[in-house]
Design a protein around this motif. Sequence first.
Motif, short mmCIF file in Angstrom:
data_model
loop_
_atom_site.label_atom_id
_atom_site.label_comp_id
_atom_site.label_asym_id
_atom_site.label_seq_id
_atom_site.Cartn_x
_atom_site.Cartn_y
_atom_site.Cartn_z
N ALA A 189 13.17 17.01 7.23
CA ALA A 189 12.82 16.50 5.89
C ALA A 189 13.92 15.61 5.36
O ALA A 189 15.11 15.90 5.53
CB ALA A 189 12.58 17.67 4.94
N GLN A 190 13.51 14.53 4.70
CA GLN A 190 14.46 13.62 4.07
C GLN A 190 13.91 13.17 2.71
O GLN A 190 12.79 12.69 2.62
CB GLN A 190 14.69 12.39 4.95
N TRP A 191 14.73 13.35 1.68
CA TRP A 191 14.35 12.91 0.33
C TRP A 191 14.83 11.47 0.10
O TRP A 191 15.83 11.05 0.67
CB TRP A 191 14.97 13.82 -0.74
N ALA A 216 12.88 23.16 5.21
CA ALA A 216 13.75 22.00 5.47
C ALA A 216 13.80 21.11 4.24
O ALA A 216 14.88 20.59 3.89
CB ALA A 216 13.22 21.23 6.69
N ALA A 217 12.67 20.94 3.56
CA ALA A 217 12.65 20.10 2.36
C ALA A 217 13.49 20.71 1.24
O ALA A 217 14.23 20.00 0.54
CB ALA A 217 11.20 19.90 1.90
N LEU A 218 13.40 22.02 1.07
CA LEU A 218 14.20 22.68 0.02
C LEU A 218 15.69 22.56 0.32
O LEU A 218 16.50 22.29 -0.57
CB LEU A 218 13.80 24.15 -0.09
N LEU A 219 16.06 22.77 1.58
CA LEU A 219 17.47 22.64 1.97
C LEU A 219 17.95 21.21 1.78
O LEU A 219 19.06 20.96 1.29
CB LEU A 219 17.65 23.07 3.43
N ALA A 220 17.11 20.25 2.18
CA ALA A 220 17.50 18.84 2.08
C ALA A 220 17.69 18.42 0.62
O ALA A 220 18.60 17.65 0.30
CB ALA A 220 16.43 17.97 2.75
#
Lengths: 777, 89
Positions: free
Chosen positions: A238-240, A296-300
């Motif tokens: 995941a990448q924001w 993964a999104a929450l960590l990112a």
Amino acid sequence: MLDYKPNIVLSNDDQEYKVIGTRPVRPDGADKVTGKASYSADINLPGMLFGKMLRSPHAHAVIKSIDTSKAEALPGVRAVVTSADILKPSGRASELAEGAMVNYKFLSNNVLADGKALYKGHAIAAVAAASPHVAEEALKLIEVDYEVLTPVMDAKEAMKEDAPLVHERLAGLTTAAIRAGGVLDDDDPARGTNIANHFEFKLGDPDEGFAQADVVVEKEVSTVAVHQGYIEPHSGTAQWHEDGSLTVWSSSQGQFTVRDYTARLVGIPVSKVRAIPMEIGGGFGAKLTMYMEPVAALLARKAGAPVKMSMSRTEVFEASGPTSGTYITVKLGATKEGKITAATSTLIFEAGAFPGSPVPGGAQCMMSAYDIPNAYIEGYDVVVNRPKTSAYRAPGSPAAAFAMETAIDEVCEKIGMDPIEFRLLNSSKEGTRRVTGPLMPRVGFIETLEAAKAHPHYSEPLEGPFRGRGVASGFWGNNTGPSSAVALVHPDGKISLTEGSPDIGGTRASVSQQMAEVLGIPVEDINPTVGDTDSIGFTSNTGGSGVTFKTGFAAYTAAQDIKQQMIERAAKLWEVTTDDVEYVDGALQHKSDPELRLTFQQMAARQTPTGGPIVGSAGVNPPGAGPAIGTHIVDLEVDPDTGKVTILRYTALQDAGKAIHPSYVEGQIQGGVAQGIGWALNEEYFINDQGHMVNSSYLDYRMPTSLDLPMIDTVIVEVANPNHPYGVRGVGEVCIVPPMAAISNALYDAIGVRLNSLPMNPGSVLEALWSKDNGGA
Amino acid sequence: MPEVWIPTTMQSLTGGQHRVQVEGRTVRQVINNLEQVYPGVKAILYDEEEDDLQAGVAVIVDGEASQIGLLERVQETSEVHFLPAIGGG
């Protein structure tokens, strides 16, 4: 007898095709065999962090507290998340969203445990760090205070009044809506239950039907959890972005599901998530859901850097969905002439830690191959302290067929009737009333059985001690759904085709072939790709054996769009009306002036001056996927000293509607049979008394290899599905339905003892032989 | 009139009848008319918030599972079944 060869196609379709039915090389094949194809864990981004998951060591425990401070202080650690960081939607049954059979509360709780750990391996907390090794070290620093509870591992135990409750507030549903369960309203005084759902089907008068029977067989079978066994573990990256949008790379059976689930659990609109489908190393139903992407999104988001998470093989076994363990009783009555008069069945399926086992599929399929005037079926969906089950190829039907098809074998033995003749006498056909109510559409059960009866395998003598032959059939309904396709015509006459269905079985080829057939061009002129959620219209999951049907339908419709646009361009060029132009064999021509003719390639080269780019597109939701049905014949040999079963010969016959690419149909059939043989003979989750899986590696979880299997012969029977322009019906799932029953029936033929529990491994076979020697059986 | 096959677990709402005939040219009209005669049926089949069939309910009209649910056309001689939706693998 027909002159059979291995892998033959028998068709009732006399239509001549140029591309349909041929066997071109798959467009993605070379990249896959040369290591150039990118799978989910192949993603590497600048500044990317590595995520690791802390998992519960207990099968059932209250999480009293989680202290992540020491992990957060470890150098290199950039973020730690727990269930406190994830959205927790309502779990009320009436608030399930968007028409999908998913309860987002349960999905959220499965992705990160909230309050209780519900199975060994349940995700508790996650760490993102600069290296995977630092992340693993950090996991050891997370302190979790558990109050260990007694687990309930077995569905029958879980149904008892005094059983430990997996969820204290689970609502027991008894409606026609087989939803993914729900929790009780706060003001509802009812006690929670482990029975998430109980439903029934009834047709005619079963009591009266059994009264008409000359023979009645009653039996119970059981199966244990098995895993889908895909080679590629789950992974998500995941990448924001600065505008608050999120990109997710993962391998799944539906990038739109990844988009929707991730958006819901991290709390952003679906339009802010771009889910990019990577190549998929097997799914078989288990990649219809997801585990890593929202974490993964929450960590990112917390770390301010992209994060990749990948499961180990042990995590795949312990924390991603196997299929259900089951208990199924069946009672079958028939006349001495072989006509079924009544049947009843009770199916109990383990759902794992959250509701939603495939018991509806089992219940709706198990009797659908037959014309049964009086029947009753009930199903129970039961939660236990095991990983949440997920779909596995024809979900529910293989276990149900294991019960039904072995009961049929027992009836045939009692009345002295050939098992294929019995099935022919009772076979379902167009217009037959199914036990669940609706009438059966066109399906080729009779044609498939006739092909089995005529196959040399069935009549060839099988000689020698401890050898046996078995037959079984199977039914699967097949699914369809929304699908999209966009085709760009290039000036050199080639096409870039973007489709919405992840390709797990050669569907880039089978979908392209349908477009090529419409346009009369070589399939090699079409370059298919699977689009991400920002580049193609919504497409339902790759599942239910539906892609060649629904996405093929979309490609067919997009091709018709191109054809129509080209007819309009040619009419403009020739200054005639569109009624004067026809499209024949890959060329546009004036209906009465043979001088006016343009090939597809010539028209493609003139698209700009005649009106601009030609883009064909389609968004469809075609009904009528058409059911699938198959019959299998197996020969085997038992080693009386070790109990080992060797498959000597296997023939699978299946109605494919129309085999667009016969090699991939054969591959699906052979793959399904191979998995079914593993399910029948060896595979199982071996669980100890604490509820822990103790064989969570491929060294100990015994899947069949090529050394265990003979060549699996296939016969494709083509009885066209009238709801598809080329007659397609799904082929990928029904092939796993008959093997367990066929092998059990063959084992009985070989040793004279019926094995009614899976797996029928060497220990079980030896016990059966000893039981017989001791006067049992 | 179209004939609706009532799921076994809903037959307590229809006085034990497993087949009933109601007016309606679409599935939506059929459900609304069923509710007039057998109160309680609609809440099980219809999700008011989503204006759709309840999640997990499939409607089968004349042997084919509908892809458009409430909007599906129903003929005078149609058979309508409400069944649990099943997912593939």
